[in-house]
Scaffold this motif. Structure first.
Motif, short mmCIF file in Angstrom:
data_model
loop_
_atom_site.label_atom_id
_atom_site.label_comp_id
_atom_site.label_asym_id
_atom_site.label_seq_id
_atom_site.Cartn_x
_atom_site.Cartn_y
_atom_site.Cartn_z
N LEU A 13 82.71 38.80 24.27
CA LEU A 13 83.37 38.96 22.98
C LEU A 13 83.85 37.61 22.44
CD1 LEU A 13 85.28 42.25 23.73
CD2 LEU A 13 83.73 41.93 21.80
N ARG A 14 84.38 36.80 23.30
CA ARG A 14 84.83 35.48 22.86
C ARG A 14 83.65 34.66 22.37
NH1 ARG A 14 87.60 33.03 27.81
NH2 ARG A 14 87.48 31.17 26.53
N VAL B 228 89.54 44.59 17.75
CA VAL B 228 88.60 43.61 18.29
C VAL B 228 88.46 42.42 17.35
CG1 VAL B 228 86.16 43.23 18.83
CG2 VAL B 228 87.32 45.26 19.69
N LYS B 229 88.35 42.74 16.06
CA LYS B 229 88.19 41.65 15.09
C LYS B 229 89.44 40.78 15.07
CE LYS B 229 84.17 43.02 13.23
NZ LYS B 229 84.06 43.61 11.89
N LEU B 230 90.59 41.38 15.05
CA LEU B 230 91.84 40.61 14.98
C LEU B 230 91.99 39.70 16.19
CD1 LEU B 230 94.31 43.38 13.75
CD2 LEU B 230 93.63 41.35 12.45
N TYR B 231 91.65 40.23 17.36
CA TYR B 231 91.92 39.49 18.59
C TYR B 231 90.83 38.47 18.90
CZ TYR B 231 93.34 38.63 23.43
OH TYR B 231 93.74 38.04 24.59
N TYR B 232 89.57 38.89 18.76
CA TYR B 232 88.48 38.00 19.18
C TYR B 232 87.91 37.16 18.07
CZ TYR B 232 88.49 40.41 23.63
OH TYR B 232 88.86 40.92 24.84
N PRO B 291 78.91 34.88 32.94
CA PRO B 291 79.87 33.89 33.45
C PRO B 291 79.60 32.47 32.97
CG PRO B 291 79.25 35.38 35.19
CD PRO B 291 78.37 35.70 34.02
N HIS B 292 78.33 32.18 32.64
CA HIS B 292 78.01 30.85 32.15
C HIS B 292 78.40 30.65 30.70
CE1 HIS B 292 75.87 29.68 35.74
NE2 HIS B 292 75.27 30.84 35.74
N LEU B 293 78.74 31.70 30.03
CA LEU B 293 79.09 31.58 28.62
C LEU B 293 80.34 30.77 28.42
CD1 LEU B 293 78.34 35.18 27.36
CD2 LEU B 293 76.99 33.12 26.98
N ASP B 294 81.22 30.80 29.40
CA ASP B 294 82.47 30.05 29.29
C ASP B 294 82.18 28.58 29.11
OD1 ASP B 294 85.55 29.91 31.21
OD2 ASP B 294 85.12 29.85 29.07
N THR B 308 90.84 27.92 23.47
CA THR B 308 90.47 29.13 24.21
C THR B 308 91.68 30.04 24.29
OG1 THR B 308 91.03 27.99 26.24
CG2 THR B 308 88.74 28.02 25.58
N LYS B 309 91.43 31.29 24.62
CA LYS B 309 92.48 32.27 24.68
C LYS B 309 93.58 31.81 25.63
CE LYS B 309 90.98 35.34 21.90
NZ LYS B 309 91.69 35.57 20.67
N ARG B 310 94.79 32.06 25.23
CA ARG B 310 95.91 31.61 26.05
C ARG B 310 96.14 32.60 27.17
NH1 ARG B 310 96.46 30.42 20.85
NH2 ARG B 310 96.60 32.61 20.37
#
Lengths: 377, 316
Positions: A13-14, B228-232, B291-294, B308-310
């Motif tokens: 999602l990110r 989902v839209k608000l958060y991501y 996992p590689h997307l990070d 990135t997300k806190r």
């Protein structure tokens, strides 16, 4: 496993969110619906909408990034949330129930409940432990009583029991204790004696009209059965003394274990020359003979400053002006004997052990002897 | 029972009288004739449109919840009452300035924005009756006047930003549509990839997954999709996203956890049923590619200037 799946979706999602600089929305959907004006956005942010209207706005906001960004930037969005919720969302039983189980309430309610549960369990455990200790002592006491009763019976059998009439062995002596008799509200429900007459006075009414014999036999006939000479008192005395000493030791142990608040012990047995036992502990032993349902009651009575004494291996509890054998149970019939009467003299001659007890305890006394309850006054 | 027009008119008239009576000290001489059109429009907009079967007492309650003082002030301003305008500026200039500062990147822009607001409110155009036409007509009294002003400032800020920005909404939407409908032939070769063939294959698979995810998100119901839209996508904190939806942060977290599960099953179903993937390939894609997307999105995040997300705000 579940956590790793959540993390995978989180990353996905990110990634999707980061792949577009602005929010990704369906252009088609936005074009089909009107954007929210400032008044509508403000009403939404302050929670001033009906459920249906709000649902319509939510559907638009889900697909319109510009409206969404404005709504999210409005401080009243957070302010309104922190204040009371709009009436449309707060009404109903389920909303109130949800509010009752909200994290803010549970944060304090759960520790309080846990603490209360711990305190309750501890209290019950301590109480159970206390009762168990009483059970142990009372069982020892009952065994001591039985051992004491057996030699007494053997000693007295020579004077009281006819060979034809086998003496009642100690083991078969019915457990006529307070609890059983007190529990039976109907005096006629005597568990051991055949055909107890109705109208038998309860223990608390000992001063009432005397009861008839349990066996409905003439009193004199009981003594005619005693054909054997009374046993020499000497053999008894050592037994009594040893039992008393044992009881005293047990008393001291029990006293150390409990914070006994009972009254002073009864007068010492001069033949024993020893300090009298603690009535409170002794009655506690008797208490342990009681069924569990009565123990609580008896413990309360024990705690309530009752006077007890031990004479001749028997435990007597004061009730009014009378001393009642703790083995006596309410509803049991008694054989009334007046001091100084011919009956009394005969009985005392035939039962020296009984005489020793009765002479030590002045006044009215109810004593169980050879399976019979004598009320001497 | 549906309220007919005559009943509605009667309710509006009564509501207007009660509103004037409720307005504290000064109603600026506003009479029911000035209020009734505004109130009629408000009840049609916020009540009758979505609830045609509304009861008369619900309409009466609706009128009783309108902001009487604020509505009288705005109606008086719209009517050209100078005293009302003076009071409006005096009472709400700080609010407008604060909102402008929040919506702007610097003080000068904020000052310009604040000045623009008053012009927008007053209106530069003149209506047929000679009165200026401004945004004041859009205030219904449903919410507070201060909140409405903040929304107006935010809206104007967005409009100004769009005019100045090179990226516009339609292009972003088109990009998203391309993600859903078209096969991405412009796959980007990520820097640092040792084996181009492997990198291309990975990118292709990832794009497929993202398309399936975008499609799945569109299939969610409105509330879940908005969260989902608000958060991501809007990068709000969980608390802020929950506030928009009117739920607690913990509730929002639990919802997101549930949405993750829902989305995953939808994505797997799309990949298997529509893209022809096998179950093994799907599970391996999640466990090996994702996992590689990070690492892959780090440059993207740096470019966009977003962090990135806190931490992990979502309950595990």
């Amino acid at each position: 496993m579940k956590e790793s799946k959540d993390n995978q979706m989180e990353l996905l999602l990110r990634t999707l969110g980061a792949s577009s600089p602005m929010s990704v929305d369906s252009a088609v959907t936005v074009q089909q619906t009107e954007h929210l004006d400032a008044d509508e956005m403000n009403a939404f942010a302050e929670g001033q909408l009906s459920d249906r209207t709000r649902a319509r706005y939510v559907a638009h906001l889900a697909d319109c990034g510009s409206c969404r960004s404005i709504i999210a930037s409005l401080p009243q969005t957070v302010e309104a949330f922190s204040k009371t919720v709009a009436p449309e969302h707060a009404s109903g039983f389920w909303a109130r129930l949800t509010a009752f189980f909200s994290p803010a309430v549970l944060r304090y309610a759960i520790p309080a409940l846990v603490l209360a549960a711990v305190v309750g369990v501890s209290f019950l455990a301590l109480r159970q432990q206390r009762e168990t200790a009483f059970v142990a002592r009372n069982e020892e006491n009952s065994e001591a009583d039985k051992r004491n009763a057996a030699p007494g019976l053997e000693g007295s059998s020579a004077t009281t029991a006819a060979p034809a009439q086998a003496p009642v062995p100690a083991a078969s002596v019915p457990t006529e204790n307070y609890a059983d008799e007190r529990r039976s509200k109907n005096p006629s429900e005597s568990s051991t004696k055949p055909g107890p007459p109705s109208g038998e006075a309860p223990l608390s009414d000992l001063n009432a009209a005397p009861a008839t014999t349990a066996t409905n036999q003439p009193v004199d006939s009981l003594y005619k059965q005693a054909e054997q000479p009374p046993p020499p008192p000497k053999p008894e005395a050592p037994v009594i003394m040893s039992e008393t000493a044992k009881e005293e030791a047990e008393d001291r142990q029990a006293r150390r274990r409990e914070n006994d608040k009972l009254s002073q012990p009864g007068s010492a047995d001069s033949s024993r020359g020893a300090a009298p036992a603690s009535g409170g502990v002794l009655s506690a032993r008797k208490v342990q003979e009681l069924p569990a349902s009565q123990r609580g009651y008896e413990l309360k009575r024990k705690d309530a400053d009752e006077e007890v004494r031990t004479v001749g291996g028997r435990h007597f509890r004061r009730q009014g002006s009378a001393w009642i054998d703790t083995a006596f149970s309410t509803g049991r019939s008694t054989i009334n004997v007046s001091r100084g009467s011919e009956h009394y003299r005969t009985l005392m001659g035939d039962e020296p052990g009984l005489r020793a007890i009765v002479e030590q305890i002045g006044g009215e006394v109810v004593v169980i002897w050879n399976g019979k309850a004598y009320r001497i006054r | 029972m549906t309220v007919n027009s005559s009943q509605l008119e009667s309710l509006v008239a009564d509501g207007a009288k009660r509103l004037i009576a409720r307005s504290g000290g000064d109603s600026y001489g506003v009479n029911t004739a000035l209020l009734e059109p505004r109130m009629r429009a408000a009840v049609e907009k916020y009540l009758l449109r979505d609830n045609p079967e509304v009861q008369p007492q619900q309409i009466a309650s609706f009128f009783d919840t309108l902001q009487s003082d604020d509505l009288c002030l705005i109606v008086a301003c719209e009517n050209g009452d100078e005293r009302a305008w003076t009071d409006l500026v005096e009472r709400f200039s700080a609010t407008v300035r604060s909102a402008a500062r929040t919506a702007s990147s610097n003080e000068a822009t904020a000052e310009d924005l604040a000045q623009s607001i008053w012009a927008e409110l007053h209106g530069l155009r003149v209506r047929d009756d000679g009165r200026p036409s401004g945004k004041l007509a859009y205030y219904s009294g449903r919410g507070s006047l201060a909140g409405w002003l903040r929304a107006v400032v935010a809206q104007l800020a967005i409009d100004q930003h769009r005019k100045q920005s090179r990226l516009v909404q339609t292009e972003e939407d088109a990009e998203f549509d391309r993600l859903i409908d078209h096969d991405g032939d412009g796959a980007r070769i990520l820097p640092g990839s040792v084996n181009p063939e492997v990198a291309t294959a990975r990118k292709f698979a990832t794009d497929e997954m993202q398309k399936a995810l975008a499609q799945s998100i569109q299939q969610l119901d409105a509330e879940d999709r908005l969260l989902v839209k608000l958060y991501y996508f809007d990068n709000l904190r969980l608390r802020e996203a929950g506030a928009v939806l009117g739920v607690h942060e913990a509730t929002a977290s639990r919802r997101l956890t549930r949405i993750h599960t829902d989305l995953r099953s939808r994505v797997e179903r799309i990949l298997i049923n529509e893209k022809g993937w096998t179950e093994t390939e799907t599970h391996r894609a999640f466990s090996e590619l994702v996992p590689h997307l990070d690492t892959d999105i780090e440059p993207l995040l740096s470019e966009s200037g977003r962090l990135t997300k806190r931490g992990s705000e979502i309950a595990g």
